[in-house]
Design a protein around this motif. Structure first.
Motif, PDB file in Angstrom:
ATOM      1  N   ARG A  42       0.559  -1.153   0.001  1.00  0.00           N
ATOM      2  CA  ARG A  42       0.110  -0.143   0.239  1.00  0.00           C
ATOM      3  C   ARG A  42       0.589   1.194   0.012  1.00  0.00           C
ATOM      4  NH1 ARG A  42      -5.505  -0.217   1.421  1.00  0.00           N
ATOM      5  NH2 ARG A  42      -6.121  -1.993   1.721  1.00  0.00           N
ATOM      6  N   ALA A  43       2.046   1.049  -0.413  1.00  0.00           N
ATOM      7  CA  ALA A  43       2.984   2.359  -0.190  1.00  0.00           C
ATOM      8  C   ALA A  43       3.379   2.470  -1.466  1.00  0.00           C
ATOM      9  CB  ALA A  43       4.414   1.859   0.957  1.00  0.00           C
ATOM     10  N   LEU A  44       4.585   3.859  -1.393  1.00  0.00           N
ATOM     11  CA  LEU A  44       5.110   3.974  -2.942  1.00  0.00           C
ATOM     12  C   LEU A  44       6.533   3.985  -2.306  1.00  0.00           C
ATOM     13  CD1 LEU A  44       2.969   6.978  -4.547  1.00  0.00           C
ATOM     14  CD2 LEU A  44       3.499   4.312  -5.026  1.00  0.00           C
ATOM     15  N   VAL A  45       7.444   3.305  -2.958  1.00  0.00           N
ATOM     16  CA  VAL A  45       8.806   2.990  -2.406  1.00  0.00           C
ATOM     17  C   VAL A  45      10.087   3.389  -3.594  1.00  0.00           C
ATOM     18  CG1 VAL A  45      11.358   1.635  -2.021  1.00  0.00           C
ATOM     19  CG2 VAL A  45       8.395   0.680  -1.703  1.00  0.00           C
ATOM     20  N   LEU A  46      10.421   4.505  -3.307  1.00  0.00           N
ATOM     21  CA  LEU A  46      11.642   5.654  -4.150  1.00  0.00           C
ATOM     22  C   LEU A  46      12.989   5.185  -3.864  1.00  0.00           C
ATOM     23  CD1 LEU A  46      10.287   9.506  -2.898  1.00  0.00           C
ATOM     24  CD2 LEU A  46      10.109   7.843  -4.321  1.00  0.00           C
ATOM     25  N   TYR A  47      12.951   4.164  -5.136  1.00  0.00           N
ATOM     26  CA  TYR A  47      14.581   3.590  -4.894  1.00  0.00           C
ATOM     27  C   TYR A  47      15.078   4.754  -6.286  1.00  0.00           C
ATOM     28  CZ  TYR A  47      12.309  -1.054  -3.855  1.00  0.00           C
ATOM     29  OH  TYR A  47      11.735  -1.716  -3.351  1.00  0.00           O
ATOM     30  N   GLY A  48      17.243   4.832  -6.005  1.00  0.00           N
ATOM     31  CA  GLY A  48      17.914   5.830  -6.412  1.00  0.00           C
ATOM     32  C   GLY A  48      19.484   5.773  -5.574  1.00  0.00           C
ATOM     33  N   GLU A  49      20.116   6.460  -6.236  1.00  0.00           N
ATOM     34  CA  GLU A  49      21.244   7.313  -5.113  1.00  0.00           C
ATOM     35  C   GLU A  49      21.183   8.876  -5.312  1.00  0.00           C
ATOM     36  OE1 GLU A  49      24.273   4.864  -6.348  1.00  0.00           O
ATOM     37  OE2 GLU A  49      24.061   3.512  -4.737  1.00  0.00           O
ATOM     38  N   VAL A  50      21.731   9.053  -4.955  1.00  0.00           N
ATOM     39  CA  VAL A  50      22.134  10.486  -4.632  1.00  0.00           C
ATOM     40  C   VAL A  50      23.055  10.840  -3.509  1.00  0.00           C
ATOM     41  CG1 VAL A  50      19.445  11.061  -4.412  1.00  0.00           C
ATOM     42  CG2 VAL A  50      20.611  11.075  -2.618  1.00  0.00           C
ATOM     43  N   GLU A  51      23.548  12.441  -4.038  1.00  0.00           N
ATOM     44  CA  GLU A  51      25.049  12.377  -3.386  1.00  0.00           C
ATOM     45  C   GLU A  51      25.265  12.811  -1.772  1.00  0.00           C
ATOM     46  OE1 GLU A  51      23.067  16.240  -6.141  1.00  0.00           O
ATOM     47  OE2 GLU A  51      23.215  14.297  -6.092  1.00  0.00           O
ATOM     48  N   SER A  52      24.115  13.407  -0.969  1.00  0.00           N
ATOM     49  CA  SER A  52      23.606  13.733  -0.096  1.00  0.00           C
ATOM     50  C   SER A  52      23.027  13.298   1.059  1.00  0.00           C
ATOM     51  CB  SER A  52      24.236  15.029   0.292  1.00  0.00           C
ATOM     52  OG  SER A  52      23.260  16.272  -0.018  1.00  0.00           O
ATOM     53  N   PRO A  53      23.280  12.454   2.150  1.00  0.00           N
ATOM     54  CA  PRO A  53      21.958  12.737   3.392  1.00  0.00           C
ATOM     55  C   PRO A  53      21.068  13.522   3.279  1.00  0.00           C
ATOM     56  CG  PRO A  53      23.791  11.947   4.131  1.00  0.00           C
ATOM     57  CD  PRO A  53      24.488  12.899   3.065  1.00  0.00           C
ATOM     58  N   HIS A  54      21.283  15.036   2.818  1.00  0.00           N
ATOM     59  CA  HIS A  54      20.681  16.127   2.942  1.00  0.00           C
ATOM     60  C   HIS A  54      19.585  15.829   1.806  1.00  0.00           C
ATOM     61  CE1 HIS A  54      19.030  20.524   2.576  1.00  0.00           C
ATOM     62  NE2 HIS A  54      19.503  20.894   1.218  1.00  0.00           N
ATOM     63  N   ARG A  55      20.271  15.805  -0.066  1.00  0.00           N
ATOM     64  CA  ARG A  55      19.397  16.172  -0.809  1.00  0.00           C
ATOM     65  C   ARG A  55      18.162  15.109  -0.491  1.00  0.00           C
ATOM     66  NH1 ARG A  55      19.328  18.103  -5.448  1.00  0.00           N
ATOM     67  NH2 ARG A  55      19.539  16.880  -7.037  1.00  0.00           N
ATOM     68  N   ARG A  56      18.809  13.503  -0.102  1.00  0.00           N
ATOM     69  CA  ARG A  56      17.841  12.515   0.279  1.00  0.00           C
ATOM     70  C   ARG A  56      16.681  12.707   1.078  1.00  0.00           C
ATOM     71  NH1 ARG A  56      20.153   7.551   2.330  1.00  0.00           N
ATOM     72  NH2 ARG A  56      20.835   8.657   4.335  1.00  0.00           N
ATOM     73  N   ALA A  57      16.666  13.660   2.444  1.00  0.00           N
ATOM     74  CA  ALA A  57      15.415  14.151   2.658  1.00  0.00           C
ATOM     75  C   ALA A  57      14.473  15.292   2.340  1.00  0.00           C
ATOM     76  CB  ALA A  57      16.568  14.655   3.944  1.00  0.00           C
TER      77      ALA A  57
END
Length: 91
Positions: A42-57
């Motif tokens: 029942r959820a959407l999962v976001l997959y991938g890679e980014v260059e910083s924890p700030h960007r992910r947040a």
């Protein structure tokens, strides 16, 4: 007499997934093309890679703001875009 659709149903999954892709690609503060959206239970999962924890947040914050009623889970990893400035000492 007006007929109302089931309001609790929300938008179709394909619509939400397309909107998230558009949001991440077109938002100048994010401009992230490499995130994949996958429906899990029942959820959407976001997959991938980014260059910083700030960007992910920031990505998660923006998606959650845009779709407050959609459960979002993150499986976004953080990659080092540059070499570390100091050598890590392992015990």
């Amino acid at each position: 007499m007006t007929h109302h659709r089931d309001i609790g149903a929300g938008p179709p999954d394909e619509y939400v997934e397309a909107e998230i892709h558009r949001l991440l690609a077109e938002d100048p503060a994010v401009a992230e093309q490499g995130i994949t959206v996958v429906r899990r239970e029942r959820a959407l999962v976001l997959y991938g890679e980014v260059e910083s924890p700030h960007r992910r947040a920031e990505i998660l914050r923006r998606v959650s703001e845009r779709f407050p009623d959609v459960p979002i889970t993150s499986d976004i990893g953080v990659i080092r875009a540059q070499a570390p400035t100091e050598i890590e000492q392992l015990p």
